[in-house]
Design a protein around this motif. Structure first.
Motif, PDB file in Angstrom:
ATOM      1  N   THR B  53      37.642  41.519  31.973  1.00 35.62           N
ATOM      2  CA  THR B  53      38.735  41.862  32.889  1.00 35.62           C
ATOM      3  C   THR B  53      39.122  43.329  32.744  1.00 35.62           C
ATOM      4  O   THR B  53      39.375  44.014  33.734  1.00 35.62           O
ATOM      5  CB  THR B  53      39.953  40.957  32.617  1.00 35.62           C
ATOM      6  OG1 THR B  53      39.579  39.614  32.929  1.00 35.62           O
ATOM      7  CG2 THR B  53      41.149  41.353  33.451  1.00 35.62           C
ATOM      8  N   GLN B  91      41.792  38.179  38.361  1.00 37.80           N
ATOM      9  CA  GLN B  91      41.607  36.921  37.640  1.00 37.80           C
ATOM     10  C   GLN B  91      42.762  35.962  37.908  1.00 37.80           C
ATOM     11  O   GLN B  91      42.554  34.767  38.097  1.00 37.80           O
ATOM     12  CB  GLN B  91      41.495  37.220  36.140  1.00 37.80           C
ATOM     13  CG  GLN B  91      41.319  35.978  35.295  1.00 37.80           C
ATOM     14  CD  GLN B  91      41.012  36.308  33.844  1.00 37.80           C
ATOM     15  OE1 GLN B  91      40.821  37.463  33.470  1.00 37.80           O
ATOM     16  NE2 GLN B  91      40.960  35.288  33.022  1.00 37.80           N
ATOM     17  N   ASP B 167      36.853  38.741  39.651  1.00 35.12           N
ATOM     18  CA  ASP B 167      37.121  38.453  38.242  1.00 35.12           C
ATOM     19  C   ASP B 167      37.323  36.955  38.068  1.00 35.12           C
ATOM     20  O   ASP B 167      38.330  36.416  38.500  1.00 35.12           O
ATOM     21  CB  ASP B 167      38.355  39.241  37.788  1.00 35.12           C
ATOM     22  CG  ASP B 167      38.434  39.338  36.260  1.00 35.12           C
ATOM     23  OD1 ASP B 167      37.573  38.741  35.586  1.00 35.12           O
ATOM     24  OD2 ASP B 167      39.367  40.006  35.767  1.00 35.12           O
ATOM     25  N   GLU B 168      36.376  36.306  37.443  1.00 33.44           N
ATOM     26  CA  GLU B 168      36.401  34.856  37.232  1.00 33.44           C
ATOM     27  C   GLU B 168      36.652  34.101  38.549  1.00 33.44           C
ATOM     28  O   GLU B 168      37.588  33.306  38.642  1.00 33.44           O
ATOM     29  CB  GLU B 168      37.492  34.467  36.215  1.00 33.44           C
ATOM     30  CG  GLU B 168      37.406  35.193  34.899  1.00 33.44           C
ATOM     31  CD  GLU B 168      36.491  34.515  33.878  1.00 33.44           C
ATOM     32  OE1 GLU B 168      35.826  33.508  34.234  1.00 33.44           O
ATOM     33  OE2 GLU B 168      36.416  34.997  32.735  1.00 33.44           O
TER      34      GLU B 168
END
Ligand code: ADP
Ligand code: MG
Lengths: 380, 250
Positions: B53, B91, B167-168
Motif C-alpha cells: 500500500t 485499499q 490496491d487489494e
C-alpha cells in the motif's frame, strides 16, 4: 481553478445532506428552535410579574398617597398586584423569601403623612424627612428585579407630577437614537443568527472532513485532477449555502413570530453570515486534521462554541465581558459578525458603516480557505 | 530519465529508482527499483504489512517518498499533469456511503471533467460490468460489502485511465465475483491499459504478466509468475514466495 469541479464537490456535499433527512431537518429546525426558545424566554416585555403590596398607610387629610400610587401601578401590565391592607396584614419580606412574589412593596403607616409634610416643606423651601416605601426584591432574575424597580420609580414620578404638580429638580430629556421600539429579542436575534451559522458550518465541516479522511475519500479526491483549492472551495460553497438558508429561517421566524424589525439591508446581513459561515467551515476543516475520529471531532465543539457564546456579544454586549477576557472577544470572528448584523438590523447601518467588521470576516474566511488548501497540499 | 509530461509511447508506465519510505523507525519500503511497461498487468504480492500500500500511495502522490524518485507515464511523481490518465482504487472502500451508487460514479466522473453525456455512457457500461445496474439509485450504505467494493472499482475506472492502481481490489469479494474482477482486469490489459494491483492472496496473481514479491518492505523477487514457480520448483505462487523468502533469509 476549475469552477465545474468545485461545484461538483459542492453538489456532492449538498446531496449527502439531502439523503440524510435527519441532519437536513436538524439544520433547518435547530435555528428555528433556538430563536423560538430564546425569543419566548427573554423576548418581549415583562408581563404579570407577581408583586405583593402591603399597605399600612393611614392616609392624610388630602386622601391617601399610597392609594394613588397603587392605582397607577395597577393600570400597567407589567405587574400583577395583590394588595393587602391594614396593620400587621402579612410580612411582605417573608412573602418574597418564600418566593410567593417577585417583590413586596410596603407602605409604612405614616407614608402619606410624611409625604405631605415633605411636599409642604418643599414648597416652603425647607426640607423634611420623606415617607418611606420599602421594596423587597427577589434578585434571582435581575431582569425582573430591574423592571419592578423601574416601574415603581416611574410611577411615583407620575403621581407626584399629576397630584402635586411637582417635578424633580433635574429633568432628564432622553431620546432614543437607534432602536426606538427595540426589545431584547431585537438585540439577540442577530446574535443567534451568527451563532447558529457558525455552529452548524463548523460542526458539519469538521465531521464531514474527519469522515472523508478516515474513509479515504479525501485521498481519493486528491488523486483526481481536482485541486486542493477546488475541494476546499466546493465545501465552502455548500456549507456557506447552508448557513444562508439557516439565517433566512431565523430571520423569517424572528420577523413573523417576534416582530423583529430589520432596519437595514437584509442582503448585507446575509453577506455577513456567508463570510462567517465560510470562515467557520474552514476552521472546522483545519481542526479535522487534528481529530482522528468523529468522536474526537465532537470534543472540539465546546472548545470553540463556549467562548463564542459567552464572549462574542451574542446575549449581552462585549462591554459586559470582564475586561480581562475582552481581548479574547476580539479574536473571535463571531464578535464581528454579531456586531455587523446588529448594526444593520437595529441601527439600519449600511456597508459604509460596517465595512470594518466585514473586512475582518473576509480576512478570516480567506485565511481559513488558504490555510485549508495549503494543509491539503502538504503530503506526509 | 528525463522529466516532462509529453507522452513518449516508449516511456514505461511506472519507473522507480531507489524508492524508500520510513515512518519513524518503521521502514515500510526500501530501495525499490521498478520498471513496468505499457499494457502490462503487474501484481505486487506479499503478506500484510510488506509495504504494498505504501508503494501505491507514493505513486499516487498521496505520500512523499523518503528516498529515491518515481515516474508515471514519463512524468515525475507526484504526476499532477498525468492525473487524468491515472486511476486509483484505494485499499479502503473510499466511497461516499451517504450518496447513491450513481452519485458516487458521477462525482468522480465530474472530477475528471468528463462531459455529462459521455459520463452517463461510461456509468452505464461500468454499472453493467459490476452488475449493479438495478442498484444505481441505492444509497451505498445499503449495499453489501462486495457491492461497495465494486462501486469503488467503478469510481477508479470512470475516466478510462491508461494506468490504474488497484490496491487489494479482490479483498472481501466473493469467489465467483473475484473471477469476474480478474476477467475485467484482463480486459483492461487487452485494451492496452496498464494495471498495477496488489494482493495478499498470492495465488490469484498468476494471472498477472509479472509479479513483484514484497517482504518487509523489500522486493525479494520479480518475474513472470510461471517462471517464479518453476525456478523454485513450487506448486503455487505462494509456495514460490515462501521459497524465495527462505532464500533471502539464508
Ligand atoms: N501512516 C503510517 N504510519 C506509520 N506506519 C505505517 C503507516 N503506513 C504504513 N505503515 C507501516 O508500514 C508498513 C507497510 O504497510 P503497508 O504498506 O500498508 O503494507 P501492505 O499494504 O503490504 O499490507 C507496515 O509495517 C505498516 O505498519
Ligand atoms: Mg495494503
Amino acid at each position: 481553478m476549475n469552477v465545474r469541479r468545485m461545484m461538483g464537490v459542492a453538489r456532492k456535499t449538498l446531496r449527502s445532506l439531502r439523503h440524510d433527512r435527519r441532519t437536513a431537518g436538524f439544520l433547518v429546525f435547530m435555528p428555528l428552535f433556538m430563536i423560538a426558545i430564546f425569543g419566548y424566554t427573554f423576548g418581549g416585555d415583562l408581563k404579570d410579574v407577581d408583586v405583593v403590596i402591603v399597605n399600612l398607610d393611614a392616609g392624610g387629610e388630602n386622601g391617601s398617597m399610597s392609594a394613588m400610587i397603587i392605582e397607577e401601578l395597577s393600570s400597567g401590565e407589567t405587574l400583577r398586584l395583590t394588595v393587602l391592607e391594614g396593620a400587621g396584614a402579612v410580612d411582605g419580606e417573608q412573602l418574597v423569601r418564600d418566593a410567593d412574589a417577585w417583590a413586596a412593596i410596603v407602605f409604612a403607616s405614616d407614608f402619606t403623612a410624611r409625604a405631605d409634610a415633605a411636599v409642604d416643606a418643599m414648597r416652603a423651601g425647607t426640607t423634611a424627612y420623606p415617607g418611606v416605601l420599602s421594596v423587597y426584591l427577589d434578585g434571582t432574575n435581575p431582569n425582573i428585579a430591574q423592571a419592578v424597580l423601574t416601574e415603581i420609580a416611574t410611577t411615583m414620578q407620575r403621581v407626584l407630577l399629576a397630584q402635586y404638580g411637582l417635578m424633580p429638580p433635574i429633568a432628564v430629556s432622553g431620546e432614543m437614537i437607534y432602536g426606538e421600539d427595540a426589545e431584547f429579542i431585537d438585540f439577540f436575534a442577530p446574535g443567534v443568527m451568527g451563532l447558529a451559522a457558525m455552529m452548524v458550518t463548523f460542526m458539519l465541516s469538521i465531521i464531514s472532513f474527519v469522515h472523508e479522511r478516515t474513509t479515504g475519500t479525501l485521498d481519493r479526491l486528491l488523486t483526481t485532477p481536482a485541486t486542493e483549492g477546488e475541494i476546499v472551495g466546493g465545501y465552502a460553497a455548500a456549507l456557506g449555502l447552508v448557513a444562508l438558508v439557516q439565517s433566512v429561517v431565523i430571520l423569517v421566524t424572528a420577523v413573523l413570530l417576534f416582530d423583529v424589525e430589520v432596519e437595514g439591508s437584509i442582503l448585507l446581513v446575509l453577506a455577513t453570515i456567508l463570510l462567517l459561515g465560510i470562515g467557520s467551515q474552514g476552521l472546522g476543516f483545519l481542526l479535522s486534521s487534528i481529530a482522528k475520529t468523529e468522536f474526537q471531532a465532537v470534543q472540539f465543539m465546546p472548545i470553540i462554541l463556549f467562548p463564542s457564546i459567552l464572549l462574542a456579544g451574542v446575549f449581552w454586549p462585549i462591554e459586559a465581558v470582564p475586561e480581562l477576557l475582552r481581548p479574547v472577544s476580539y479574536f473571535i470572528p463571531l464578535t464581528y459578525a454579531v456586531e455587523a448584523c446588529r448594526s444593520v438590523m437595529i441601527r439600519g447601518w449600511d456597508l459604509g458603516d460596517v465595512w470594518p467588521q466585514l473586512l475582518v470576516l473576509a480576512a478570516f474566511a480567506a485565511a481559513m480557505l488558504i490555510l485549508s488548501a495549503y494543509s491539503l497540499k502538504r503530503r506526509r | 530519465m528525463s522529466e516532462g509530461t509529453e507522452d513518449g509511447e516508449d516511456r514505461p508506465a511506472v519507473v522507480t529508482r531507489g524508492l524508500g519510505k520510513s515512518f519513524g523507525d518503521v521502514v515500510a519500503v526500501r530501495d525499490l527499483n521498478l520498471e513496468i511497461g505499457r499494457g502490462v498487468m503487474y501484481g505486487l504480492i506479499g503478506p500484510n504489512g510488506s509495504g504494498k500500500t505504501t508503494i501505491i500511495r507514493i505513486l499516487s502522490g498521496l505520500l512523499s517518498a523518503s528516498t529515491g524518485e518515481a515516474w508515471l507515464l514519463g512524468e515525475r511523481v507526484p504526476a499532477r499533469a498525468n492525473r487524468p490518465r491515472i486511476g486509483y482504487m484505494p485499499q479502503e472502500m473510499a466511497i461516499y456511503t451517504d450518496l447513491t451508487v450513481h452519485e458516487n460514479i458521477d462525482l468522480f466522473g465530474e472530477m475528471y471533467s468528463i462531459p455529462a453525456e459521455e459520463r452517463a455512457e461510461r456509468e452505464d457500461s461500468l454499472l453493467a460490468m459490476i452488475g449493479l445496474k438495478e442498484r444505481r439509485d441505492s444509497l451505498v450504505s445499503n449495499l453489501s460489502g462486495g457491492m461497495k467494493h465494486r462501486v469503488s472499482l467503478a469510481c477508479a475506472l470512470v475516466h478510462d485511465p491508461e494506468l490504474v492502481f488497484l490496491d487489494e481490489p479482490t479483498v472481501g469479494v466473493d469467489p465467483e465475483l473475484r473471477k469476474g474482477f480478474w476477467d475485467y482486469f484482463a480486459n483492461l490489459k487487452a485494451r492496452g491499459k496498464t494495471v498495477v494491483l496488489t494482493t495478499h492472496y498470492m495465488d490469484e496473481a498468476v494471472r498477472c504478466d509479472a509479479v513483484g514479491m514484497m517482504r518487509l518492505g523489500r522486493m525479494i523477487a520479480e518475474g513472470a509468475p510461471m517462471e517464479l514457480i518453476e525456478s523454485t520448483e513450487s506448486a503455487t505462487l505462494e509456495d514460490a514466495f515462501i521459497a524465495k523468502a527462505r532464500e533471502e533469509s539464508a
